[in-house]
Design an enzyme around this catalytic site. Structure first.
Site, PDB file in Angstrom:
ATOM      1  CG  ASP A   9     -21.292 -44.507   4.629  1.00 55.65           C
ATOM      2  OD1 ASP A   9     -20.481 -45.621   4.634  1.00 55.65           O
ATOM      3  OD2 ASP A   9     -22.207 -45.976   4.055  1.00 55.65           O
ATOM      4  CD  GLU A 124     -21.143 -47.281   7.951  1.00 55.31           C
ATOM      5  OE1 GLU A 124     -22.244 -46.860   7.975  1.00 55.31           O
ATOM      6  OE2 GLU A 124     -20.780 -47.954   7.575  1.00 55.31           O
TER       7      GLU A 124
HETATM    8 MG   LIG Z   1     -18.853 -46.629   3.212  1.00 61.61          MG
END
Ligand SMILES: [Mg+2]
Length: 423
Positions: A9, A124
């Site tokens: 992420d 992500e």
């Molecule tokens: Mg993020």
């Protein structure tokens, strides 16, 4: 072999990518003509927000720096409120082209190191690292290496969550930020996951959290120890899903291995929050049109359709289905997209909607469903005719009646909606 998943992420993606872009521009100016009257300031280190277009999005905070967070500014709140909390805050307009470029290089880099990569949102991705121990050694150690490679090669930081399924890996990457690696293996659930507020659980939105609180459920542990049937009684299918999640159970834990074959996707950030199904389906149709045209341009056929929805609180909802036989027909893709949409939309206002088609093959042989065969054969010819007209005279030459001017409740907003293409 035990499955091992990374969830990666990007930390404050929009802000990081904007900062990187500003730095590159600054460097170029210095190189070009020694221009340095303007000193470079990393917007990640000052109170700053990426603010949606004030006219079109009613000025909403799309992303915030850590120091903006310290003023209590939250993603999704009106810019006017953010300005009240921190007068003089820097508001930077969004730049979706830059986000799309960075997103693309992020995924390309991951594909160099992971056998299977599944992009989950613009910033992500899940990587199935199962079986790569022989190549990389200890996979927790390697996550630190990969995180640093991303930082050095791409100029932004990420969090990596590691576990045995996608849900737990995703929860792990959300622990302390930025620039961190966390594990959340099944034997760590009790200590690391259960003490957290239930609102932190994936797929528990604000509304659900409020209802859970009324039932005396405040932490993920409270939810995990509840009677599953009681949750099903109160929340139907969604109740079962979040109970499973609280217990670390993810039925969608396998990364689609056909992910490597070509896929076609298109998503659209909407200029206004869409709250009704009719409008949402019009956006879906226009996305299916462009996806379908790209599939046919490649002389390809697809067998899986996925719909992604991001709501106004940045919760992602996504569903996928396999087709009984490959297709390149817009109407077929659209029919599936509508079914998927109905399954996964929880009626919260929609900010972004996407359609992708995967498991592409180039075999011209299509085994139509017996009953649909005539219908789709006709549509296939019609699609080919429309494509050739558009190739000659432009996209505007043929427009579906339902997408034509005035067919949309807010035609201007529809036209203004920004495309993030092909990600
Ligand atoms: Mg993020």
């Amino acid at each position: 072999m035990d499955t091992l998943i990374y969830h990666i992420d990007v930390n404050s993606a929009f802000l990081s990518w904007e900062a990187k872009n500003r730095y590159n521009i600054h460097k170029k100016r210095l190189n070009d003509d020694g221009y340095h009257s303007e000193s470079y300031q990393d917007i990640r280190t000052i109170p700053a927000v990426i603010g949606g277009d004030e006219e079109m999005r009613h000025g909403i905070v799309l992303a915030k720096s850590d120091s903006a967070k310290k003023y209590g500014i939250v993603t999704g709140e009106p810019l006017a409120d953010a300005r009240k909390k921190c007068p003089g805050i820097l508001v930077v307009p969004p730049n979706f082209d830059i986000y799309a470029q960075n997103s693309k290089s992020f995924i390309e880099l991951l594909k160099k190191y992971a056998p299977y990569v599944e992009q989950f949102s613009i910033d992500e991705a899940f990587c199935d690292m199962t079986g790569t121990q022989k190549l990389y050694g200890d996979l927790t150690d390697f996550a630190y290496t990969l995180k640093d490679i991303i930082k050095n090669e791409l100029g932004f930081t990420v969090n990596i969550g590691i576990s045995v399924n996608k849900l737990l890996a995703k929860m792990a990457s959300d622990f302390k930020k930025p620039d961190m690696v966390h594990t959340l293996f099944p034997d760590e659930i009790k200590d690391k996951l259960w003490p957290l507020p239930v609102r932190n659980l994936f797929f528990v939105g604000r509304q659900t959290a409020l209802k859970l609180s009324d039932l005396g459920i405040h932490t993920i542990g409270d939810l995990a120890s509840m009677d599953k049937n009681l949750l099903i009684y109160h929340f139907k299918k969604h109740g079962e899903l979040i109970w499973n999640y609280a217990n670390g159970i993810d039925t969608d834990s396998i990364i689609k291995k056909d992910n490597e074959t070509k896929s076609y996707g298109n998503s659209q950030t909407l200029a206004f929050d869409v709250t009704d199904e009719r409008t949402a389906k019009k956006f879906l149709l226009s996305l299916c049109e462009s996806v379908g045209a790209r599939i046919r341009a490649d002389k390809s056929y697809v067998s899986t359709i996925t719909v992604n929805i991001t709501d106004y609180e940045f919760n992602n909802m996504s569903h996928q289905m396999s087709l009984p036989s490959p297709t390149n027909v817009t109407e077929r893709i659209y029919d599936c997209a509508c079914t998927l949409f109905e399954q996964c939309w929880n009626h919260s206002p929609i900010r972004l909607i996407g359609v992708s088609a995967g498991k592409a093959t180039n075999t011209g042989f299509i085994q139509y469903d017996m009953f649909d065969s005539e219908k789709y054969e006709k549509l296939s010819k019609l699609n080919a005719a429309i494509d050739s007209i558009r190739n000659k005279y432009g996209n505007e030459a043929v427009t579906r009646a339902s997408l034509a001017r005035n067919a949309l409740p807010d035609n201007d907003a529809f036209k203004k909606s920004k495309h993030i293409k092909n990600i």
